[in-house]
Design an enzyme around this catalytic site. Structure first.
Site, mmCIF file in Angstrom:
data_model
loop_
_atom_site.group_PDB
_atom_site.id
_atom_site.type_symbol
_atom_site.label_atom_id
_atom_site.label_comp_id
_atom_site.label_asym_id
_atom_site.label_seq_id
_atom_site.Cartn_x
_atom_site.Cartn_y
_atom_site.Cartn_z
ATOM 1 C CG HIS A 1 21.814 78.308 54.107
ATOM 2 N ND1 HIS A 1 21.353 78.416 55.401
ATOM 3 C CD2 HIS A 1 23.049 77.731 54.216
ATOM 4 C CE1 HIS A 1 22.264 77.963 56.234
ATOM 5 N NE2 HIS A 1 23.305 77.524 55.552
ATOM 6 C CG ASP B 1 23.995 72.760 58.928
ATOM 7 O OD1 ASP B 1 24.146 72.955 57.709
ATOM 8 O OD2 ASP B 1 24.395 73.569 59.796
ATOM 9 C CG HIS B 2 20.559 75.375 57.853
ATOM 10 N ND1 HIS B 2 20.273 76.414 58.704
ATOM 11 C CD2 HIS B 2 21.889 75.144 57.994
ATOM 12 C CE1 HIS B 2 21.386 76.791 59.316
ATOM 13 N NE2 HIS B 2 22.384 76.043 58.901
ATOM 14 C CG HIS C 1 26.650 80.793 54.942
ATOM 15 N ND1 HIS C 1 27.562 80.527 55.938
ATOM 16 C CD2 HIS C 1 25.976 79.624 54.733
ATOM 17 C CE1 HIS C 1 27.437 79.265 56.317
ATOM 18 N NE2 HIS C 1 26.497 78.690 55.601
ATOM 19 C CG ASP D 1 24.445 78.748 58.844
ATOM 20 O OD1 ASP D 1 23.679 78.836 59.817
ATOM 21 O OD2 ASP D 1 24.948 77.671 58.456
ATOM 22 C CG HIS E 1 24.228 77.394 63.124
ATOM 23 N ND1 HIS E 1 25.575 77.459 62.871
ATOM 24 C CD2 HIS E 1 23.708 76.671 62.109
ATOM 25 C CE1 HIS E 1 25.840 76.815 61.734
ATOM 26 N NE2 HIS E 1 24.725 76.323 61.255
HETATM 27 ZN ZN LIG Z 1 24.512 75.691 59.259
HETATM 28 ZN ZN LIG Z 2 25.299 77.019 56.230
#
Ligand SMILES: [Zn+2]
Ligand SMILES: [Zn+2]
Length: 295
Positions: A64, A68-69, A153, A176, A246
């Site tokens: 996604h 942070d990804h 999410h 996530d 994570h």
């Molecule tokens: Zn994340």
């Molecule tokens: Zn996320």
């Protein structure tokens, strides 16, 4: 090349702290393929330190578009290109991934153009293809099968768990997600389930330290899973090994591996790994790869 999983970045969220872990990215070497899952900050350094040649970058999957990804997706490919990448790279990501890549190339236009002329490099824009996927079959090629499941999410709707299968081996990434029971069916009998996790007591401490505490707390509990919930998914799916990553929080000195183990043991009694940057998890059955840590 033996099959292995390397947890390159193990923390949840984009923040960095002194000497703390990196945001999310993982290397999966499966059936001779080099697969990168998520490209949080630190992915390039993590791949190099894991002994993976950037020149052989092949398949990249983005679960996604939270930063942070995905923040280091462009810089990873660009760094591989300056290191001599000359073979095609394919990026598989949710809708919007193509827009990210086009805008990255525009932002780096000066450098890209000058290196093509000055250094004789191939055009990075023709080396890379982006495939935007939805739920279902993502890739079926040379015995490697990848499928996606939309997970929970909020407020992100295009967020996908991914299942990789090759020659009877299978690795599933939760991405996530809040506690999402259909994930157990999706991860059925997998060799490894890599699941995100929060530690409840640690989150309460995190919320107490943060200015915008109530809002943060609401977001975390609506969008992420507790360690014991990840354990429930692993148990219901009957996976061989659960890997928690994570991690939230990942950089609280009062929270250690024993706390994570205690939480997940309420629901999961099988093989367990708590992620740490650079940790290697073997995929060769009973034989553990070097550096593997089990708990
Ligand atoms: Zn994340
Ligand atoms: Zn996320």
């Amino acid at each position: 090349m033996s099959d292995r999983l390397v947890l390159l970045g193990s923390k949840g969220g984009p923040a960095l702290r002194p000497r703390g872990p990196w945001p999310t990215s993982t290397l999966l070497e499966l059936g001779g393929r080099t697969i990168v899952v998520d490209c949080g900050l630190g992915v390039t350094r993590g791949l190099v330190d894991a002994g993976s040649s950037l020149k052989t970058l092949d398949l990249i999957f983005i679960t996604h578009l939270h930063s942070d990804h995905v923040l280091e997706l462009g810089p990873l490919i660009h760094t591989a290109w300056t290191a001599g990448l000359a073979s095609p790279v394919r990026i598989y990501g949710p809708p919007g991934t193509g827009h990210y890549w086009q805008c990255f190339c525009q932002a780096l236009e000066f450098d890209i153009e000058i290196r093509i002329v000055d250094e004789g490099r191939p055009d990075i824009r023709t080396l890379v293809t982006v495939e935007e996927f939805a739920e279902g079959l993502v890739l079926d090629e040379h015995g490697l099968m990848v499928t996606a499941l939309r997970v929970e999410h909020p407020p992100v709707t295009d967020c996908f768990a991914l299942r990789f299968e090759h020659d009877g081996r299978s690795v599933v990434f939760s991405s996530d997600t809040a506690f999402f029971p259909p994930l157990a069916g999706f991860a059925k009998e997998a060799d490894i389930l890599v699941h995100e996790a929060m530690l409840e007591s640690g989150v309460e401490r995190l919320v107490a330290r943060t200015g915008n505490g109530a809002r943060l707390r609401e977001h975390l509990f609506a969008s992420h899973s507790l360690a014991e919930e990840a354990g429930r998914i692993a148990r219901d799916a009957n996976v061989r090994r659960l890997v928690l990553t994570h991690l939230i929080p990942a950089d609280d000195p009062a929270v250690g591996e024993a706390d994570w183990i205690a939480a997940v043991r309420k629901t999961w009694s099988g093989d367990l790994t708590i992620a740490r940057d650079g940790l290697v998890v073997g995929l060769s059955g009973a034989k553990a790869a070097s550096g593997e840590e089990t708990a």
